[in-house]
Scaffold this motif. Sequence first.
Motif, PDB file in Angstrom:
ATOM      1  N   UNK A  15       0.819  -1.230  -0.045  1.00 35.17           N
ATOM      2  CA  UNK A  15      -0.017  -0.028   0.048  1.00 35.17           C
ATOM      3  C   UNK A  15       0.980   1.210  -0.171  1.00 35.17           C
ATOM      4  N   UNK A  16       0.294   2.278  -0.648  1.00 34.50           N
ATOM      5  CA  UNK A  16       1.276   3.577  -0.989  1.00 34.50           C
ATOM      6  C   UNK A  16       0.327   4.579  -1.000  1.00 34.50           C
ATOM      7  N   UNK A  17       0.694   5.924  -0.657  1.00 35.33           N
ATOM      8  CA  UNK A  17      -0.044   7.053  -0.667  1.00 35.33           C
ATOM      9  C   UNK A  17       0.470   8.012  -1.726  1.00 35.33           C
ATOM     10  N   UNK A  18      -0.289   8.375  -2.616  1.00 31.12           N
ATOM     11  CA  UNK A  18       0.216   9.424  -3.646  1.00 31.12           C
ATOM     12  C   UNK A  18      -0.627  10.671  -3.582  1.00 31.12           C
ATOM     13  N   UNK A  19       0.065  11.703  -3.552  1.00 35.98           N
ATOM     14  CA  UNK A  19      -0.242  12.953  -3.627  1.00 35.98           C
ATOM     15  C   UNK A  19      -0.076  13.862  -4.718  1.00 35.98           C
ATOM     16  N   UNK A  20      -1.019  14.436  -5.531  1.00 32.50           N
ATOM     17  CA  UNK A  20      -0.724  15.124  -6.397  1.00 32.50           C
ATOM     18  C   UNK A  20      -1.264  16.735  -6.522  1.00 32.50           C
ATOM     19  N   UNK A  21      -0.383  17.627  -6.519  1.00 30.22           N
ATOM     20  CA  UNK A  21      -0.757  19.126  -6.142  1.00 30.22           C
ATOM     21  C   UNK A  21      -0.063  19.917  -7.164  1.00 30.22           C
ATOM     22  N   UNK A  22      -0.771  20.989  -7.526  1.00 29.86           N
ATOM     23  CA  UNK A  22      -0.193  22.145  -8.347  1.00 29.86           C
ATOM     24  C   UNK A  22      -0.767  23.410  -7.818  1.00 29.86           C
ATOM     25  N   UNK A  23      -0.435  24.458  -7.818  1.00 30.83           N
ATOM     26  CA  UNK A  23      -0.897  26.012  -7.454  1.00 30.83           C
ATOM     27  C   UNK A  23      -2.238  26.158  -8.303  1.00 30.83           C
ATOM     28  N   UNK A  24      -3.279  26.660  -7.689  1.00 36.24           N
ATOM     29  CA  UNK A  24      -4.359  26.976  -8.369  1.00 36.24           C
ATOM     30  C   UNK A  24      -5.177  25.663  -8.665  1.00 36.24           C
ATOM     31  N   UNK A  25      -4.913  24.755  -8.204  1.00 39.71           N
ATOM     32  CA  UNK A  25      -5.739  23.277  -8.311  1.00 39.71           C
ATOM     33  C   UNK A  25      -6.074  22.679  -7.006  1.00 39.71           C
ATOM     34  N   UNK A  26      -7.144  21.887  -7.065  1.00 43.81           N
ATOM     35  CA  UNK A  26      -7.392  21.214  -5.941  1.00 43.81           C
ATOM     36  C   UNK A  26      -6.521  19.933  -5.770  1.00 43.81           C
ATOM     37  N   UNK A  29       1.998  -0.220 -12.887  1.00 44.29           N
ATOM     38  CA  UNK A  29       0.791   0.173 -12.136  1.00 44.29           C
ATOM     39  C   UNK A  29       0.521   1.911 -12.787  1.00 44.29           C
ATOM     40  N   UNK A  30      -0.503   2.051 -13.267  1.00 45.23           N
ATOM     41  CA  UNK A  30      -1.012   3.341 -13.833  1.00 45.23           C
ATOM     42  C   UNK A  30      -1.901   4.038 -12.720  1.00 45.23           C
ATOM     43  N   UNK A  31      -1.633   5.240 -12.550  1.00 44.88           N
ATOM     44  CA  UNK A  31      -2.363   6.285 -12.000  1.00 44.88           C
ATOM     45  C   UNK A  31      -2.807   7.297 -12.514  1.00 44.88           C
ATOM     46  N   UNK A  32      -4.156   7.649 -12.536  1.00 44.43           N
ATOM     47  CA  UNK A  32      -4.563   8.862 -13.429  1.00 44.43           C
ATOM     48  C   UNK A  32      -5.084  10.062 -12.150  1.00 44.43           C
ATOM     49  N   UNK A  33      -4.523  11.063 -12.506  1.00 39.61           N
ATOM     50  CA  UNK A  33      -5.144  12.112 -11.334  1.00 39.61           C
ATOM     51  C   UNK A  33      -5.628  13.299 -11.864  1.00 39.61           C
ATOM     52  N   UNK A  34      -6.937  13.312 -12.016  1.00 41.69           N
ATOM     53  CA  UNK A  34      -7.775  14.362 -12.523  1.00 41.69           C
ATOM     54  C   UNK A  34      -7.641  15.672 -11.613  1.00 41.69           C
ATOM     55  N   UNK A  35      -7.108  16.721 -12.150  1.00 43.74           N
ATOM     56  CA  UNK A  35      -6.839  17.803 -11.419  1.00 43.74           C
ATOM     57  C   UNK A  35      -8.084  18.951 -11.766  1.00 43.74           C
ATOM     58  N   UNK A  36      -8.748  19.580 -11.010  1.00 41.14           N
ATOM     59  CA  UNK A  36      -9.687  20.733 -11.034  1.00 41.14           C
ATOM     60  C   UNK A  36      -9.027  21.855 -10.613  1.00 41.14           C
ATOM     61  N   UNK A  37      -9.384  23.018 -11.256  1.00 43.74           N
ATOM     62  CA  UNK A  37      -9.218  24.340 -10.601  1.00 43.74           C
ATOM     63  C   UNK A  37      -9.837  24.544  -9.352  1.00 43.74           C
ATOM     64  N   UNK A  38      -9.237  25.426  -8.402  1.00 40.66           N
ATOM     65  CA  UNK A  38      -9.983  25.751  -7.367  1.00 40.66           C
ATOM     66  C   UNK A  38     -11.325  26.294  -7.530  1.00 40.66           C
ATOM     67  N   UNK A  39     -12.223  26.642  -6.759  1.00 41.38           N
ATOM     68  CA  UNK A  39     -13.670  27.102  -6.905  1.00 41.38           C
ATOM     69  C   UNK A  39     -13.512  28.617  -7.082  1.00 41.38           C
ATOM     70  N   UNK A  84     -14.421  32.777 -13.788  1.00 43.95           N
ATOM     71  CA  UNK A  84     -14.280  33.032 -12.563  1.00 43.95           C
ATOM     72  C   UNK A  84     -12.690  32.659 -12.115  1.00 43.95           C
ATOM     73  N   UNK A  85     -12.172  33.714 -11.680  1.00 44.56           N
ATOM     74  CA  UNK A  85     -10.734  33.430 -11.174  1.00 44.56           C
ATOM     75  C   UNK A  85     -10.712  32.264  -9.983  1.00 44.56           C
ATOM     76  N   UNK A  86      -9.785  31.357  -9.919  1.00 44.58           N
ATOM     77  CA  UNK A  86      -9.552  30.574  -9.067  1.00 44.58           C
ATOM     78  C   UNK A  86      -9.517  31.132  -7.574  1.00 44.58           C
ATOM     79  N   UNK A  87     -10.402  30.737  -6.818  1.00 43.57           N
ATOM     80  CA  UNK A  87     -10.461  31.430  -5.352  1.00 43.57           C
ATOM     81  C   UNK A  87     -10.943  32.927  -5.352  1.00 43.57           C
ATOM     82  N   UNK A  88     -11.603  33.321  -6.536  1.00 45.96           N
ATOM     83  CA  UNK A  88     -11.978  34.669  -6.550  1.00 45.96           C
ATOM     84  C   UNK A  88     -13.346  34.647  -7.048  1.00 45.96           C
ATOM     85  N   UNK A  89     -13.812  35.844  -7.491  1.00 48.68           N
ATOM     86  CA  UNK A  89     -15.007  36.102  -7.866  1.00 48.68           C
ATOM     87  C   UNK A  89     -15.576  37.090  -9.133  1.00 48.68           C
TER      88      UNK A  89
END
Length: 199
Positions: free
Chosen positions: A76-87, A102-112, A168-173
């Motif tokens: 068992x392993x923990x995978x964390x994917x992060x990028x500025x402006x994304x969840x 072993x393949x892992x797909x990480x779908x990133x979404x913009x911050x709300x 809408x800007x990420x984390x903006x209005x």
Amino acid sequence: PARTGRGVKLFAIAAALTIVVVAAVVGALVFTGVLGPKVTVVVTVTGAPGAIVHLDDRPPMRAEPSVTIEKVPVGSHTVIVEENGYVTFPTQIVTTADTPFFQVTAPLKHLQGKLSVTSEPSGATILVDGREQAQKTPAQIEVEGETMHEVTARLAGYKEQHKSDVTAPAAGEISVKLKLVPEKVTVHLGSNPAGANIE
């Protein structure tokens, strides 16, 4: 001769203990993954041009959009994917000897982001990307930031008004103002005296 026999016994005991200790160490190494089968993990990022990938306590790696991680012990392993402006995308994976690749797909979404929607007159139904919202104008609607959206205002007796390419800007209005136009305009004319011709 007695001493020789005793020495042989001690040697045999020491050898047996050594074998037990070595077996225990090897077992522990296999159990912890130091020894034993290894696999290759490939992490692919979607929704963003790239991101930072963390696998357990290994140094972070850059995926653009993929990164290959070799010699990963089964388990068992923990995978964390992060990028500025994304969840941030966290996930748990379990690698096995049966799946050496072993393949892992990480779908990133913009911050709300938020749409601040107003209409004239107010009280209109709001649709975002064709989906009706629970709120009426004026209202704030949360959407995925840095992504184009279409906003529609609908009110009985008025023509629908649309605004496309709203981002809408990420984390903006961002403010969205819609002016509704009546579907029909009734004009009442009168004259004094009555009976005048209308040209």
